[in-house]
Design an enzyme around this catalytic site. Structure first.
Site, PDB file in Angstrom:
ATOM      1  N   HIS A 116       0.835  -1.203   0.000  1.00 22.66           N
ATOM      2  CA  HIS A 116       0.000   0.000   0.000  1.00 22.66           C
ATOM      3  C   HIS A 116       0.866   1.249   0.000  1.00 22.66           C
ATOM      4  O   HIS A 116       0.659   2.169  -0.787  1.00 22.66           O
ATOM      5  CB  HIS A 116      -0.918  -0.018   1.227  1.00 22.66           C
ATOM      6  CG  HIS A 116      -1.991   1.016   1.193  1.00 22.66           C
ATOM      7  ND1 HIS A 116      -1.929   2.166   1.931  1.00 22.66           N
ATOM      8  CD2 HIS A 116      -3.139   1.090   0.480  1.00 22.66           C
ATOM      9  CE1 HIS A 116      -3.018   2.883   1.687  1.00 22.66           C
ATOM     10  NE2 HIS A 116      -3.762   2.261   0.814  1.00 22.66           N
ATOM     11  N   HIS A 138      -4.758   6.012  -5.639  1.00 19.43           N
ATOM     12  CA  HIS A 138      -5.896   6.724  -5.047  1.00 19.43           C
ATOM     13  C   HIS A 138      -6.323   7.871  -5.966  1.00 19.43           C
ATOM     14  O   HIS A 138      -5.655   8.169  -6.931  1.00 19.43           O
ATOM     15  CB  HIS A 138      -5.515   7.275  -3.673  1.00 19.43           C
ATOM     16  CG  HIS A 138      -5.166   6.178  -2.717  1.00 19.43           C
ATOM     17  ND1 HIS A 138      -3.893   5.680  -2.608  1.00 19.43           N
ATOM     18  CD2 HIS A 138      -5.932   5.450  -1.874  1.00 19.43           C
ATOM     19  CE1 HIS A 138      -3.882   4.702  -1.717  1.00 19.43           C
ATOM     20  NE2 HIS A 138      -5.109   4.535  -1.256  1.00 19.43           N
ATOM     21  N   HIS A 147      -7.856  -1.800  -4.605  1.00 22.78           N
ATOM     22  CA  HIS A 147      -8.059  -2.272  -3.235  1.00 22.78           C
ATOM     23  C   HIS A 147      -8.806  -3.608  -3.191  1.00 22.78           C
ATOM     24  O   HIS A 147      -8.601  -4.403  -2.281  1.00 22.78           O
ATOM     25  CB  HIS A 147      -8.756  -1.202  -2.392  1.00 22.78           C
ATOM     26  CG  HIS A 147      -7.857  -0.036  -2.074  1.00 22.78           C
ATOM     27  ND1 HIS A 147      -7.601   0.978  -2.963  1.00 22.78           N
ATOM     28  CD2 HIS A 147      -7.112   0.250  -0.959  1.00 22.78           C
ATOM     29  CE1 HIS A 147      -6.756   1.843  -2.417  1.00 22.78           C
ATOM     30  NE2 HIS A 147      -6.441   1.436  -1.200  1.00 22.78           N
ATOM     31  N   HIS A 276     -14.873   6.846   3.229  1.00 24.66           N
ATOM     32  CA  HIS A 276     -13.681   5.999   3.369  1.00 24.66           C
ATOM     33  C   HIS A 276     -12.532   6.748   4.041  1.00 24.66           C
ATOM     34  O   HIS A 276     -11.895   6.257   4.964  1.00 24.66           O
ATOM     35  CB  HIS A 276     -13.243   5.480   1.985  1.00 24.66           C
ATOM     36  CG  HIS A 276     -11.769   5.234   1.877  1.00 24.66           C
ATOM     37  ND1 HIS A 276     -10.891   6.177   1.367  1.00 24.66           N
ATOM     38  CD2 HIS A 276     -11.005   4.179   2.269  1.00 24.66           C
ATOM     39  CE1 HIS A 276      -9.662   5.704   1.425  1.00 24.66           C
ATOM     40  NE2 HIS A 276      -9.689   4.492   1.967  1.00 24.66           N
ATOM     41  N   HIS A 280     -10.225   6.714   7.892  1.00 25.08           N
ATOM     42  CA  HIS A 280      -8.766   6.764   8.070  1.00 25.08           C
ATOM     43  C   HIS A 280      -8.390   7.871   9.055  1.00 25.08           C
ATOM     44  O   HIS A 280      -7.539   7.691   9.925  1.00 25.08           O
ATOM     45  CB  HIS A 280      -8.066   7.015   6.732  1.00 25.08           C
ATOM     46  CG  HIS A 280      -7.905   5.774   5.908  1.00 25.08           C
ATOM     47  ND1 HIS A 280      -6.942   4.833   6.173  1.00 25.08           N
ATOM     48  CD2 HIS A 280      -8.600   5.308   4.840  1.00 25.08           C
ATOM     49  CE1 HIS A 280      -7.038   3.834   5.285  1.00 25.08           C
ATOM     50  NE2 HIS A 280      -8.037   4.114   4.466  1.00 25.08           N
ATOM     51  N   PHE A 297      -1.306   7.160   4.152  1.00 25.35           N
ATOM     52  CA  PHE A 297      -1.194   5.989   3.280  1.00 25.35           C
ATOM     53  C   PHE A 297       0.116   5.220   3.477  1.00 25.35           C
ATOM     54  O   PHE A 297       0.220   4.048   3.132  1.00 25.35           O
ATOM     55  CB  PHE A 297      -1.321   6.397   1.810  1.00 25.35           C
ATOM     56  CG  PHE A 297      -2.707   6.854   1.441  1.00 25.35           C
ATOM     57  CD1 PHE A 297      -3.816   6.348   2.085  1.00 25.35           C
ATOM     58  CD2 PHE A 297      -2.893   7.790   0.426  1.00 25.35           C
ATOM     59  CE1 PHE A 297      -5.093   6.760   1.728  1.00 25.35           C
ATOM     60  CE2 PHE A 297      -4.163   8.206   0.059  1.00 25.35           C
ATOM     61  CZ  PHE A 297      -5.264   7.693   0.714  1.00 25.35           C
ATOM     62  N   HIS A 310     -11.487  -1.705   4.556  1.00 22.45           N
ATOM     63  CA  HIS A 310     -11.628  -1.800   3.107  1.00 22.45           C
ATOM     64  C   HIS A 310     -12.584  -2.903   2.671  1.00 22.45           C
ATOM     65  O   HIS A 310     -13.139  -2.844   1.571  1.00 22.45           O
ATOM     66  CB  HIS A 310     -10.265  -1.884   2.426  1.00 22.45           C
ATOM     67  CG  HIS A 310      -9.734  -0.518   2.123  1.00 22.45           C
ATOM     68  ND1 HIS A 310     -10.045   0.154   0.969  1.00 22.45           N
ATOM     69  CD2 HIS A 310      -9.006   0.330   2.870  1.00 22.45           C
ATOM     70  CE1 HIS A 310      -9.510   1.360   1.013  1.00 22.45           C
ATOM     71  NE2 HIS A 310      -8.870   1.498   2.151  1.00 22.45           N
TER      72      HIS A 310
HETATM   73 CU1  C2O Z   1      -5.473   2.875  -0.031  1.00 21.84          CU
HETATM   74 CU2  C2O Z   1      -8.104   3.325   2.507  1.00 21.84          CU
HETATM   75  O1  C2O Z   1      -6.654   3.616   1.300  1.00 21.84           O
END
Ligand code: C2O
Length: 536
Positions: A116, A138, A147, A276, A280, A297, A310
């Site tokens: 990632h 992203h 993902h 989403h 984070h 990230f 995810h």
């Molecule tokens: Cu690659 Cu939730 O991010």
């Protein structure tokens, strides 16, 4: 001399045109050329974190095929907060085994996390393009399929480590506002287990409800947070009915998220930019630099909770596609989307080449989701309007400017809040189209977390304006990242027709759009605001 100059200019233009015409899908980068990714924090003492997330090379690359990776059992992913003790014990064991592998093993949690990190922090450059352009998965249509593949192989590795081909990820059902899915799942908060990560925000431990908008103040009552969460789900999934609005727009080989021209800058979709990324932000630990682990990230997937988070994002892609009240919806069909390629490691530590087109049907991958516990709550959420007439006259009286489409405005620094009057299209909306607000040329340096929140008809909107009403359009959350990919330049789009109708201002020629930044004082600029009809 002048002639030479125009000749040179002509050549430059011709090459530029050629590049545009020859757009092609993103390719797997040259993995022998890896750069150390870094992230620096401008807030507080200057600290630079270096992420060495270069990936191990494990021999020849295998091409993915459904035949080769046929799973003997279905992987049925269930909500984490409904898991039995027995299943949690197994889950803990699987991550124990993954953590115990040496850092050089592609199946180790360390390398899993680096996958990632390296494709999000500029670890590798795009292959087959002119110039040094970081590969970034992203902020575009690559987000969901990349993902999905990532979880697919991660799950297979866990399954093989524990010797159970039916082992399945638990998904964090954070959209469930009824049965407790909206807290960090308890199984992941057990200290001294493999599912625990100490770098998480202390204030959002259970039973605190995790907000789905990063602008939600800490002191709100549970019922307000719940309604904000439902509206954030509604605005980012139900009304974002096109592939572009939901999944994000095109990113082709050679597209550079740091300096694309405004008109064709790629855009991230509502599922990614909104709910989403808010998760984070709320899970990341503000006591660390750059909100480690989940809040940036470079480190996000060091936390096992990442994969459950995810899991829900991936499930919601299916919900959006098949289970919305207006019927089936459709993914992008552009060949540059379908043929984009990525690389992952399988359960035997082999490198596997995959294509986006093979990720579009979870069932073909042997992956199933057990239904979320209260999807209908947000699918049927009906955001109440807090206003009932146009705010344009009042806005004009108080000096709110008119803003048109790029490039007429130059660069506008929006500060902490900014309002503008924006013209709507003068022709009637064709029935098959959606009315969409495009915030053009949003530019930010991703050194700190910042959220850009958009409202319509609320010229007084500022930090803390609730996001549970029909005036709320959506949030573009930007997580900090490192070196090469720090610069971001993109368009952000929101469906706006449903909002106008709910407020009752669908016949007005102009509307007031307000943009509020929150999370930090990072500078955000835009280049224009445009309302247009877009294909469904
Ligand atoms: Cu690659 Cu939730 O991010």
């Amino acid at each position: 001399m002048a002639q030479n100059l125009s000749l040179v200019l002509g050549l430059v233009l011709a090459t530029a045109l050629l590049v545009v015409v020859q757009a092609s899908p993103v390719q797997i980068p040259d993995l022998t050329k890896c750069q150390v990714a870094s992230a620096s924090s401008p807030a507080g003492p200057l600290v630079t974190l270096y992420f060495n997330c270069c990936l191990p090379l494990t021999g020849p690359m295998i091409d993915f095929s459904f035949e080769r990776y046929k799973s003997p059992q279905k992987h049925i992913r269930r909500p984490a907060h409904t898991a039995s003790e027995e299943y949690i014990a197994k889950y803990i064991k699987a991550y124990e085994l993954m953590r115990a592998l040496p850092d050089t093993d592609p199946r180790s949690l360390k390398v899993q996390a680096n996958i990632h990190c390296s494709f999000c922090n500029g670890g590798y450059l795009q292959r087959g393009v002119n110039g040094d352009i970081p590969l970034q998965v992203h902020f575009s249509w690559l987000f969901l399929p990349w993902h999905r593949w990532y979880l697919y192989f991660h799950e297979r590795i866990l399954a093989s480590l524990i010797g159970d081909p039916g082992f399945s990820l638990l998904y964090w059902n954070w959209d469930d506002q009824v049965h407790g899915g909206n807290q960090i799942p308890e199984a992941f908060t057990r200290v001294n287990t493999s599912l625990y990560d100490e770098k998480r925000r202390p204030e959002v431990q259970p039973p605190t409800i995790v907000p789905l908008a990063a602008s939600t103040p800490a002191n709100l009552s549970a019922s307000v947070v719940t309604n904000e969460n439902l509206n954030n789900m509604y605005q980012s999934i139900v009304t974002a009915s096109t592939a572009t609005l939901f999944m994000g727009g095109a990113l082709r080989a050679g597209d550079d998220l740091r300096k694309s021209t405004v008109i064709n800058a790629p855009l991230g979709g509502a599922i990614e930019n909104g709910v989403h990324t808010a998760i984070h932000f709320y899970v990341g630990d503000p006591r660390t630099q750059l909100l480690q682990d989940m809040g940036n990230f470079g480190t996000a997937s060091r936390d096992p909770l990442f994969y459950s988070h995810h899991g829900n994002v991936d499930r919601l892609w299916e919900e959006w596609r098949f289970n919305m009240p207006d019927g089936e919806r459709f993914d992008h069909t552009d060949p540059d989307f379908l043929n984009a390629e990525f690389v992952f490691y399988d359960e035997n530590a082999n490198m596997v080449r995959v294509k986006v087109k093979d990720a579009l049907d979870n069932k073909k991958l042997g992956v199933y989701y057990k239904k979320g516990l209260s999807d209908n709550r947000w699918i049927n959420y009906s955001p109440p309007a807090t206003t009932n007439e146009s705010a344009v006259a009042a806005a004009v009286a108080s000096g709110v400017p008119f803003v048109g489409e790029s490039p007429l405005n130059g660069t506008i620094n929006i500060g902490t809040n900014f309002s503008a009057i924006v013209k709507r299209p003068s022709e009637k909306k064709p029935s098959k189209k959606l009315e969409v607000l495009n915030i053009q040329g949003v530019q930010v340096v991703r050194d700190e977390f910042v959220a850009l929140v958009a409202y319509v008809n609320l010229p007084g909107a500022g930090r803390g304006t609730p996001t549970d009403s029909a005036e709320y359009l959506g949030t573009f959350n930007i997580v900090p990242t490192s070196g090469q990919s720090r610069q971001l330049f993109t368009n952000v789009k929101y469906e706006i027709g449903d909002n106008l109708k709910r407020i009752g201002i669908q016949n007005e020629e102009e509307v007031v759009i307000s943009l509020v930044t929150t999370g930090s004082n990072a500078t955000v600029t835009i280049e224009g605001l445009k309302i247009d009809y877009e294909d469904q």
